[in-house]
Write an enzyme that holds these catalytic residues in place. Structure first.
Site, PDB file in Angstrom:
ATOM      1  N   GLU A  71       0.411  -0.349  -1.990  1.00  0.00           N
ATOM      2  CA  GLU A  71       0.401  -0.100  -1.674  1.00  0.00           C
ATOM      3  C   GLU A  71       0.218   1.551  -0.206  1.00  0.00           C
ATOM      4  O   GLU A  71       0.757   2.469  -0.344  1.00  0.00           O
ATOM      5  CB  GLU A  71      -0.722   0.445  -2.275  1.00  0.00           C
ATOM      6  CG  GLU A  71      -0.455   0.753  -4.112  1.00  0.00           C
ATOM      7  CD  GLU A  71      -0.928  -0.667  -4.542  1.00  0.00           C
ATOM      8  OE1 GLU A  71      -0.770  -1.709  -3.653  1.00  0.00           O
ATOM      9  OE2 GLU A  71      -0.999  -1.214  -6.012  1.00  0.00           O
ATOM     10  N   PRO A 125       9.907  -6.851  -4.472  1.00  0.00           N
ATOM     11  CA  PRO A 125      11.192  -7.383  -3.489  1.00  0.00           C
ATOM     12  C   PRO A 125      11.584  -6.821  -1.836  1.00  0.00           C
ATOM     13  O   PRO A 125      12.687  -7.843  -1.925  1.00  0.00           O
ATOM     14  CB  PRO A 125      12.187  -7.999  -4.491  1.00  0.00           C
ATOM     15  CG  PRO A 125      12.098  -6.868  -5.593  1.00  0.00           C
ATOM     16  CD  PRO A 125      10.960  -6.292  -4.886  1.00  0.00           C
TER      17      PRO A 125
END
Length: 429
Positions: free
Chosen positions: A65, A336
């Protein structure tokens, strides 16, 4: 705005239980999960001076984050604003400190105790607060409202699992969300869920992680390790969790019969698990070495444990094939996008609920491949190790996909522009 009785009860309980919170912090520190030298920050005590002028507080819970917010932080500092970046984990703090631009400082976020939050806000006096994804702490949200400090959710996310849970407590989540001046979400589904739960102002801005720069790596170290493993088939299992490493080690043993000199790199999500991961490989009769001990992989190394902080950029560059961890175990899957940007063919398991939209986009573009268990993982990895052209095609498809989905930073900055103007004018909402 309405303040549910449960919020008042929570505020009283967190006040009364403050001594227990202090005990918990010291216990976490002894477990290595808190920084002993900066424990005061978790209680709202600042370790840095407040910059002059207007300050924007930007918060991300952990590594992913916080890193996704860096492009926004850079844009804000370029506007002449000072930025306070907070996070809650030691690994995020260590990594973010090396990447913050001039004009930005890092602190650990205070625990959601009323006195800690007041102390923190008394010192930093932010003009605007940007909170990433789904960080919603009642005392923090209520105190910001009391001080008329606008709160904006950026890169907002509401998984289907969380949505189902919150639907059972509509009054609670609704009372929190209505205190956000704006919610900017990653996807239309996230926007729909937040709006349904009571967020009054919701816009889709896209996923900031698509705009983040790939993690850096020292070119000299990349060249050195590339030379050490040259000629060997290599694959990486990134951000793994307990239960996944056993399957990965079993897959290595199966693959090694067809791919002699195979090197498997395992990067556990929590680096302190390095010795545990190495022990799993050794019990399987494999030779393992740990990056944290300063050991380089040699020709006899079967499994190289990448148990350091801030070096994922290095290992993504070394490995043309990447299995994303948290997808074989019911964790939900980790981001990813970074390996996609660095030219890797991506494999993942079925547990992708934390980043479903990203994985589905990559799968549809044939930049990633779903493997349901260790047997299908072994078959897919073997095919990619045998067919370099196929691996390159998958990597190119993955890179093109994440490039096409970029633009969230521009949309986010456009959406928060009115709040930045207010901050520069010294106005409070």
């Amino acid at each position: 705005m309405r303040t549910p009785l449960l919020f008042k009860t929570y505020r009283v309980l967190t006040t009364v239980l403050e001594p227990a919170v202090i005990g918990l912090l010291y216990w976490r520190q002894r477990q290595g999960r808190e920084d002993r030298t900066r424990l005061g920050e978790r209680q709202g005590y600042p370790s840095r001076q407040r910059p002059r002028g207007h300050v924007i507080w930007v918060h991300g819970a952990s590594i992913g984050e916080t890193l996704s917010l860096l492009p926004v932080v850079e844009r804000l500092t370029q506007r002449g604003l000072s930025v306070l970046v907070t996070s809650g984990t030691r690994t995020s703090a260590a990594l973010i400190a090396r990447r913050l631009p001039p004009g930005a400082v890092h602190q650990f976020v205070p625990v959601d105790v009323p006195r800690y939050i007041r102390r923190f806000l008394d010192h930093w006096k932010p003009d605007l607060v940007l909170m990433a994804e789904s960080e919603i702490w009642p005392n923090t949200v209520l105190t910001l409202e009391e001080r008329h400090i606008p709160l904006v959710m950026v890169n907002g996310r509401m998984s289907d699992r969380s949505f189902q849970r919150w639907q059972k407590l509509p009054g609670i989540i609704g009372a929190l969300l209505e205190r956000f001046a704006l919610c900017l979400t990653q996807s239309p589904d996230d926007a729909m869920r937040l709006a349904h739960l009571g967020a009054p102002r919701v816009l889709v801005s896209g996923n900031l992680k698509f705009d983040s720069a790939p993690p850096p790596a020292d070119p000299r170290i990349v060249a050195h390790l590339s030379g050490l493993i040259a000629g060997r088939p290599v694959w990486l299992a990134a951000s793994t969790h307990p239960g996944e490493e056993n399957a990965i080690v079993a897959v290595h043993r199966a693959l090694a019969q067809r791919h002699p000199q195979l090197l498997t790199i395992i990067a556990p999500r929590h680096p302190h698990r390095g010795p545990e991961v190495a022990a799993i490989a050794e019990r399987a009769g494999l030779r393992a070495s740990q990056r944290s001990r300063g050991i380089h992989p040699d020709r006899a190394t079967d499994v190289y444990v990448a148990d350091t902080v801030g070096e994922m950029g290095l290992f993504f560059r070394l490995s043309p094939i990447v299995l994303m961890g948290g997808t074989l175990a019911p964790i939900g899957g980790h981001n990813p996008i970074e390996p996609a940007k660095l030219g890797a063919a991506i494999l993942h398991g079925p547990h992708i609920h934390s980043a479903r939209e990203i994985y589905e986009a990559l799968d549809e573009a044939r930049g990633a491949l779903l493997v349901k268990d260790s047997s299908s993982l072994a078959r897919a990895a073997s095919e990619l190790l045998s067919n370099a052209s196929l691996a390159r095609d998958m990597a190119r498809n993955a890179s093109d996909t994440v490039q096409a989905l970029s633009g969230a930073v521009d949309r986010t900055m456009q959406s928060i522009e009115p709040f930045i103007v207010q901050a520069k004018l010294g106005a409070r909402r």
